[in-house]
Design a protein around this motif. Sequence first.
Motif, mmCIF file in Angstrom:
data_model
loop_
_atom_site.group_PDB
_atom_site.id
_atom_site.type_symbol
_atom_site.label_atom_id
_atom_site.label_comp_id
_atom_site.label_asym_id
_atom_site.label_seq_id
_atom_site.Cartn_x
_atom_site.Cartn_y
_atom_site.Cartn_z
ATOM 1 N N ILE A 76 23.643 18.672 28.344
ATOM 2 C CA ILE A 76 23.407 17.440 27.603
ATOM 3 C C ILE A 76 21.894 17.231 27.536
ATOM 4 O O ILE A 76 21.242 17.049 28.560
ATOM 5 N N LEU A 77 21.339 17.288 26.334
ATOM 6 C CA LEU A 77 19.901 17.153 26.131
ATOM 7 C C LEU A 77 19.647 16.138 25.026
ATOM 8 O O LEU A 77 20.379 16.090 24.037
ATOM 9 N N THR A 78 18.601 15.337 25.173
ATOM 10 C CA THR A 78 18.188 14.384 24.146
ATOM 11 C C THR A 78 16.696 14.541 23.932
ATOM 12 O O THR A 78 15.952 14.748 24.890
ATOM 13 N N ALA A 79 16.264 14.461 22.670
ATOM 14 C CA ALA A 79 14.836 14.555 22.360
ATOM 15 C C ALA A 79 14.464 13.492 21.336
ATOM 16 O O ALA A 79 15.226 13.225 20.398
ATOM 17 N N THR A 80 13.320 12.861 21.541
ATOM 18 C CA THR A 80 12.769 11.927 20.558
ATOM 19 C C THR A 80 11.343 12.364 20.243
ATOM 20 O O THR A 80 10.561 12.657 21.144
ATOM 21 N N HIS A 81 11.034 12.442 18.973
ATOM 22 C CA HIS A 81 9.697 12.818 18.498
ATOM 23 C C HIS A 81 9.178 11.628 17.701
ATOM 24 O O HIS A 81 9.751 11.295 16.657
ATOM 25 N N THR A 82 8.147 10.980 18.179
ATOM 26 C CA THR A 82 7.561 9.837 17.480
ATOM 27 C C THR A 82 6.053 10.050 17.435
ATOM 28 O O THR A 82 5.351 9.754 18.405
ATOM 29 N N LEU A 83 5.572 10.600 16.329
ATOM 30 C CA LEU A 83 4.156 10.908 16.170
ATOM 31 C C LEU A 83 3.642 10.296 14.877
ATOM 32 O O LEU A 83 4.303 10.388 13.835
ATOM 33 N N ASN A 84 2.484 9.678 14.928
ATOM 34 C CA ASN A 84 1.840 9.109 13.746
ATOM 35 C C ASN A 84 0.579 9.895 13.426
ATOM 36 O O ASN A 84 -0.205 10.217 14.322
ATOM 37 N N ILE A 85 0.381 10.179 12.153
ATOM 38 C CA ILE A 85 -0.856 10.778 11.662
ATOM 39 C C ILE A 85 -1.675 9.622 11.116
ATOM 40 O O ILE A 85 -1.270 8.960 10.157
ATOM 41 N N VAL A 86 -2.807 9.358 11.770
ATOM 42 C CA VAL A 86 -3.577 8.145 11.516
ATOM 43 C C VAL A 86 -4.924 8.502 10.894
ATOM 44 O O VAL A 86 -5.681 9.309 11.442
ATOM 45 N N GLY A 87 -5.213 7.875 9.739
ATOM 46 C CA GLY A 87 -6.501 8.047 9.070
ATOM 47 C C GLY A 87 -7.288 6.760 9.108
ATOM 48 O O GLY A 87 -6.922 5.799 9.795
ATOM 49 N N SER A 88 -8.354 6.714 8.338
ATOM 50 C CA SER A 88 -9.223 5.531 8.340
ATOM 51 C C SER A 88 -8.513 4.281 7.827
ATOM 52 O O SER A 88 -8.876 3.173 8.190
ATOM 53 N N GLY A 89 -7.470 4.449 7.016
ATOM 54 C CA GLY A 89 -6.728 3.309 6.487
ATOM 55 C C GLY A 89 -5.473 2.970 7.267
ATOM 56 O O GLY A 89 -4.673 2.144 6.847
ATOM 57 N N GLY A 90 -5.265 3.605 8.408
ATOM 58 C CA GLY A 90 -4.060 3.359 9.206
ATOM 59 C C GLY A 90 -3.141 4.566 9.198
ATOM 60 O O GLY A 90 -3.572 5.696 8.962
ATOM 61 N N VAL A 91 -1.859 4.334 9.444
ATOM 62 C CA VAL A 91 -0.886 5.432 9.508
ATOM 63 C C VAL A 91 -0.690 6.004 8.113
ATOM 64 O O VAL A 91 -0.331 5.293 7.174
#
Length: 141
Positions: A100-115
Amino acid sequence: MRKQAGLLVFLVALLLPLAASAATTHESFDVTGSVFPCPRHTYTITSGAIKSVMHVSVDASGINHFTVTETPDNVTLVDEDGNVYSMRGAIWFGGRADQILTATHTLNIVGSGGVSDNIKLVERFRFGELISRNFGSCELP
């Protein structure tokens, strides 16, 4: 990174029977050159690493459990127009030795104007079946 994460999950599952008690390890791996294809831009990582913390333990019933948290460390990306971005967020996965395995990927690519774009993926592997839901604007490479 998805191949690396999948490989890490596989390796952790192999190593879990070797765990005699609780153990925590810290690692870091270079992600320079990874490419994130997104609807509006294609981002290439120009520098940075992913820091990984893994904790393995055995419960009172003798079942091995593990968690892994991975975070970007000074990850810099560039799009096809030369605009510079950073990456923020985390990848977490965990489970137990009985498949039983669970994975969460929460990544934001952030520039000068925000996400600018994001990776939001939830995966669950249970007894040989993988359920995956992608809520983000980008795919993992």
